[in-house]
Motif scaffolding. Sequence first.
Motif, short mmCIF file in Angstrom:
data_model
loop_
_atom_site.label_atom_id
_atom_site.label_comp_id
_atom_site.label_asym_id
_atom_site.label_seq_id
_atom_site.Cartn_x
_atom_site.Cartn_y
_atom_site.Cartn_z
N ASP A 461 0.83 -1.20 0.00
CA ASP A 461 0.00 0.00 0.00
C ASP A 461 0.86 1.26 0.00
O ASP A 461 0.54 2.25 -0.68
N LEU A 462 1.97 1.21 0.75
CA LEU A 462 2.89 2.36 0.79
C LEU A 462 3.47 2.63 -0.59
O LEU A 462 3.51 3.79 -1.05
N ASN A 463 3.90 1.58 -1.29
CA ASN A 463 4.48 1.77 -2.63
C ASN A 463 3.43 2.26 -3.62
O ASN A 463 3.73 3.06 -4.51
N GLY A 464 2.20 1.78 -3.46
CA GLY A 464 1.14 2.28 -4.33
C GLY A 464 0.84 3.74 -4.08
O GLY A 464 0.56 4.50 -5.01
N PHE A 465 0.93 4.16 -2.82
CA PHE A 465 0.68 5.56 -2.47
C PHE A 465 1.76 6.47 -3.03
O PHE A 465 1.47 7.53 -3.58
N THR A 466 3.02 6.08 -2.84
CA THR A 466 4.12 6.94 -3.32
C THR A 466 4.20 6.95 -4.84
O THR A 466 4.69 7.93 -5.42
N ASN A 467 3.78 5.87 -5.50
CA ASN A 467 3.63 5.84 -6.94
C ASN A 467 4.87 6.36 -7.68
O ASN A 467 4.80 7.22 -8.56
N GLY A 468 6.03 5.83 -7.29
CA GLY A 468 7.26 6.18 -8.01
C GLY A 468 8.00 7.37 -7.44
O GLY A 468 9.11 7.67 -7.89
N PHE A 469 7.44 8.09 -6.46
CA PHE A 469 8.16 9.20 -5.85
C PHE A 469 9.39 8.64 -5.10
O PHE A 469 9.27 7.65 -4.37
N PRO A 470 10.55 9.24 -5.26
CA PRO A 470 11.73 8.76 -4.50
C PRO A 470 11.53 9.00 -3.01
O PRO A 470 10.92 9.99 -2.61
N ILE A 471 12.03 8.06 -2.20
CA ILE A 471 11.88 8.25 -0.76
C ILE A 471 12.79 9.38 -0.30
O ILE A 471 13.92 9.51 -0.78
N HIS A 472 12.30 10.20 0.58
CA HIS A 472 13.08 11.35 1.07
C HIS A 472 13.61 11.13 2.47
O HIS A 472 14.35 11.96 2.98
N ASP A 473 13.21 10.01 3.10
CA ASP A 473 13.71 9.71 4.44
C ASP A 473 13.82 8.20 4.58
O ASP A 473 13.09 7.43 3.94
N ASP A 474 14.75 7.77 5.43
CA ASP A 474 14.94 6.33 5.65
C ASP A 474 13.65 5.71 6.18
O ASP A 474 12.90 6.33 6.93
N GLN A 475 13.43 4.46 5.78
CA GLN A 475 12.20 3.76 6.18
C GLN A 475 12.55 2.46 6.90
O GLN A 475 13.34 1.66 6.40
N THR A 476 11.96 2.26 8.07
CA THR A 476 12.12 1.01 8.82
C THR A 476 10.76 0.59 9.35
O THR A 476 10.00 1.43 9.86
N LEU A 477 10.46 -0.70 9.24
CA LEU A 477 9.17 -1.23 9.68
C LEU A 477 9.38 -2.59 10.34
O LEU A 477 10.02 -3.46 9.75
N LEU A 478 8.90 -2.75 11.55
CA LEU A 478 8.93 -4.03 12.26
C LEU A 478 7.51 -4.43 12.62
O LEU A 478 6.74 -3.61 13.14
N VAL A 479 7.15 -5.67 12.33
CA VAL A 479 5.84 -6.21 12.70
C VAL A 479 6.07 -7.40 13.63
O VAL A 479 6.77 -8.35 13.26
N ILE A 480 5.51 -7.33 14.82
CA ILE A 480 5.62 -8.40 15.81
C ILE A 480 4.22 -8.92 16.10
O ILE A 480 3.33 -8.14 16.46
#
Length: 489
Positions: A461-480
């Motif tokens: 969903d995140l990639n669909g939202f950004t739709n090719g925009f380059p990331i401007h900040d580091d991204q980290t995601l943990l799911v427990i």
Amino acid sequence: MFTLLGAGLVLTDILSVGVAATPFSSWLLLLTTVGVLVVLWRLFVRPPALAAPVAAMAKAAAPRQLEIQSLQRLVQIVQHGQTSGEVYSMLLESAVQTVQADAAWLVLLPDHTKVEAGKAVQYYNISPAQAAELQSRLSSHTLPDGEYITNDLNSRLGFEGAPQAFRSLMQLPLQGLQFDYGTLYLLKAEPNTFDSDDLSILQTFTSQAVLSIENLELVRTSLENQRTQEELKIASQVQDSLIPKNLPTDNWFEISSHSLAAKEVGGDFYDFLHLPGRRLAVIIGDVSGKGVTAAFHMAQMKGIFHSLMQENPLAKNERDKFPVPSRFMAQANAALTHCLEKSSFITSSLYIIDYEQGGFVFARAGHCHTLYYHALREEVFYFESTGLGLGIIRNESYEKHIKNQFYDYSPGDVMVIYTDGIVEARGGNGTDEYGEDRLKLRLEESYFQEAEAIKSSILADLNGFTNGFPIHDDQTLLVIKFKSAQPPQ
């Protein structure tokens, strides 16, 4: 200490070509290498035992920041032109201090450690002739694989009829995937004086040393090639080695992770430590800014995590042996006081999950709010906890701004931990942000899935939202996700 050599080599290169002409990536590699030192330092140094209980308590109460200050002193020595031989001497002395050895020597293989043949052996309180004789006797009767301690040399094969001045021996190889780098020998005068704790700490040390050696080879390659893009790729690989690849596994929980830097290197970090009593410490953080400086402080913060989350031998019970999250944050803030630039800060959250008790405690130092799904209530919500980022207040009053929060979890609960690069990712016309509400909605739609599938759903969903925009900040995601089928007590 092998990492110290890497820092020295990079600095030598910088001094030889001049500061202005030094490639950007050489500074990057230097900062990343020095950051790794913090991880190694706690493994090398532990305070010597004191005879009087009062003295022991005083020693234990001394701020752990003294360890960080000692590390900074070592780094300064290297920066002032210390030779590789002197660096290895300090390595040997640190190992001796760790186990309080009476004598020791370190044998390095010049081809793989890149040291001169004349400096390949370092000694502490033992003559070259004594070491050579011992090594000759040891080589004639080697220990079985997996054994590193000789409790009494007088009883070991090859030493019959030759009483020894040193009775206890620990010999640890420095082994990589492809090469042997040398062997560390530590001696004590009395028999049966090395224990399993000594072995455990020094085995951790040797594995970290080998990692540093192999990272150092990547650095050497970049310095020889002098191609900026390739150097940055290598630096990224060095930093990537600091990110956990083998996630904790247990039949009580699932963990899935994602990390993506906005540049070749970034300032996001996360790590895990298993604690006694079926507990797991989980830390996540975000250094202000991006690139070189953020990467350095990322490595430094991970090292502080390993340094401070160590057992307190004077604790009265098992669960008091490690700092609670709020205390850890206060100690980390003090350790960072003289390391962070005045304009820099670090946000972080530390969780200690207790699988026997079915709960967790956490503290938030200005980091993103934790997203949570409660299975019994069938509710998704954010923990609204307070806390200031590390480095914002640089005195003892900081501890007043950090609070512990306790929570009992249920089987099927889901915890989503992330950095602001996730919720602040841009899409639409380039100014819209992904946001906390959208992240919450994704968890409401996917909470019933496994941790890996929940993570994949959010990222899709995140990639669909950004739709090719380059990331401007580091991204980290943990799911427990806490599993519904718990093991028997």
